[in-house]
Design a protein around this motif. Sequence first.
Motif, PDB file in Angstrom:
ATOM      1  N   ARG A 129       0.702  -1.203   0.205  1.00  0.00           N
ATOM      2  CA  ARG A 129      -0.093   0.125  -0.003  1.00  0.00           C
ATOM      3  C   ARG A 129       0.922   1.406  -0.019  1.00  0.00           C
ATOM      4  O   ARG A 129       2.074   1.204   0.537  1.00  0.00           O
ATOM      5  N   SER A 130       0.414   2.351  -0.621  1.00  0.00           N
ATOM      6  CA  SER A 130       0.950   3.537  -0.660  1.00  0.00           C
ATOM      7  C   SER A 130       0.761   4.291   0.597  1.00  0.00           C
ATOM      8  O   SER A 130      -0.221   4.274   1.480  1.00  0.00           O
ATOM      9  N   LEU A 131       1.872   5.097   0.887  1.00  0.00           N
ATOM     10  CA  LEU A 131       2.034   6.045   2.402  1.00  0.00           C
ATOM     11  C   LEU A 131       2.419   7.212   1.876  1.00  0.00           C
ATOM     12  O   LEU A 131       2.889   7.589   1.001  1.00  0.00           O
ATOM     13  N   ASP A 132       2.428   8.185   2.837  1.00  0.00           N
ATOM     14  CA  ASP A 132       2.503   9.503   2.524  1.00  0.00           C
ATOM     15  C   ASP A 132       4.036   9.700   2.725  1.00  0.00           C
ATOM     16  O   ASP A 132       4.606   8.874   3.538  1.00  0.00           O
ATOM     17  N   ALA A 133       4.664  10.576   2.219  1.00  0.00           N
ATOM     18  CA  ALA A 133       6.293  10.652   2.210  1.00  0.00           C
ATOM     19  C   ALA A 133       6.871  10.863   3.519  1.00  0.00           C
ATOM     20  O   ALA A 133       7.819  10.415   4.067  1.00  0.00           O
ATOM     21  N   GLY A 134       6.112  11.585   4.467  1.00  0.00           N
ATOM     22  CA  GLY A 134       6.269  11.813   5.778  1.00  0.00           C
ATOM     23  C   GLY A 134       6.753  10.464   6.674  1.00  0.00           C
ATOM     24  O   GLY A 134       7.298  10.444   7.618  1.00  0.00           O
ATOM     25  N   THR A 135       5.595   9.223   6.400  1.00  0.00           N
ATOM     26  CA  THR A 135       6.079   8.104   7.016  1.00  0.00           C
ATOM     27  C   THR A 135       7.315   7.764   6.858  1.00  0.00           C
ATOM     28  O   THR A 135       7.914   6.934   7.657  1.00  0.00           O
ATOM     29  N   CYS A 136       8.057   7.788   5.615  1.00  0.00           N
ATOM     30  CA  CYS A 136       9.465   7.048   5.126  1.00  0.00           C
ATOM     31  C   CYS A 136      10.202   7.793   6.038  1.00  0.00           C
ATOM     32  O   CYS A 136      11.183   7.195   6.552  1.00  0.00           O
ATOM     33  N   ARG A 137      10.183   9.258   6.125  1.00  0.00           N
ATOM     34  CA  ARG A 137      11.011  10.017   6.721  1.00  0.00           C
ATOM     35  C   ARG A 137      11.173   9.624   8.339  1.00  0.00           C
ATOM     36  O   ARG A 137      12.141   9.837   9.066  1.00  0.00           O
ATOM     37  N   GLU A 138       9.883   9.407   8.783  1.00  0.00           N
ATOM     38  CA  GLU A 138       9.741   9.223  10.156  1.00  0.00           C
ATOM     39  C   GLU A 138      10.360   7.838  10.467  1.00  0.00           C
ATOM     40  O   GLU A 138      11.129   7.707  11.510  1.00  0.00           O
ATOM     41  N   LEU A 139      10.257   6.704   9.699  1.00  0.00           N
ATOM     42  CA  LEU A 139      10.828   5.526   9.913  1.00  0.00           C
ATOM     43  C   LEU A 139      12.387   5.728   9.950  1.00  0.00           C
ATOM     44  O   LEU A 139      13.167   4.941  10.509  1.00  0.00           O
ATOM     45  N   TRP A 140      12.924   6.323   8.924  1.00  0.00           N
ATOM     46  CA  TRP A 140      14.240   6.521   8.657  1.00  0.00           C
ATOM     47  C   TRP A 140      14.845   7.124  10.061  1.00  0.00           C
ATOM     48  O   TRP A 140      15.899   6.535  10.385  1.00  0.00           O
TER      49      TRP A 140
END
Length: 237
Positions: A129-140
């Motif tokens: 599923r697609s997520l907003d870009a902020g989710t990736c940044r938070e996980l990093w």
Amino acid sequence: MSRQQRWQCAARYVGRGYLIGLAVFVLLAACVAWQVNRTEDRNERRAAADLRSELEAGQARLRAVADDGVVMGTEISRALSGGRAVVRGEGTRWTATVELEGAAAGIIAGTRVQGCYRFSVRGPRVTTRSLDAGTCRELWRAGPRAPHQVARDIGAELRIALVDGDLVAGKEADVWRTNELLVTHQILRDGVLTTWARLPAADDDEHCYTFRATAEPRSVTYEKIDFWDCFPPPTRS
């Protein structure tokens, strides 16, 4: 024709020329702007298509890894090598969140589009599923998996490689190409394969592990060692 009349006639010609030149300039500018917009739209479509292709390739590789229902985090990391994946999970339940990028070359500058996706692995089943870009940044910011978990997966993959082959197969195993580790040195000598590898940690630190595989008896062990023992690459076996 008097001099004044000649000047008036010349002025009319100059004025007409100016207006014609201005009209040509406006027309050319409009054509250039139209062409640039058309090129940008085409490049955005190409970049989006490239992103979809990268996503589909990652899905296919991940499904191949999960096909037998036995998955390790290191395998997932390699399957999603097209982007920086944050892997979480245990046993038969995993998630991997990754930002993928599509690109298209341009005359002046290329076009790039990005997407953040979450892959869920439940045994052999894989969903996306697609997520907003902020989710990736938070996980990093949260950082990678714990080094001891990654080391455990490396040891398990190395054992599988030895079952299917010898120490040479272990030395050339795919596990050493996992994104989460950096092999600093590797020695195959006297029936023992020794590998030194650096593993990232959530605190922006790095840990060093050694992995030892023996042919007789066939076994794999690993342990955490002092980080500086990875520098310079050790020469002992």
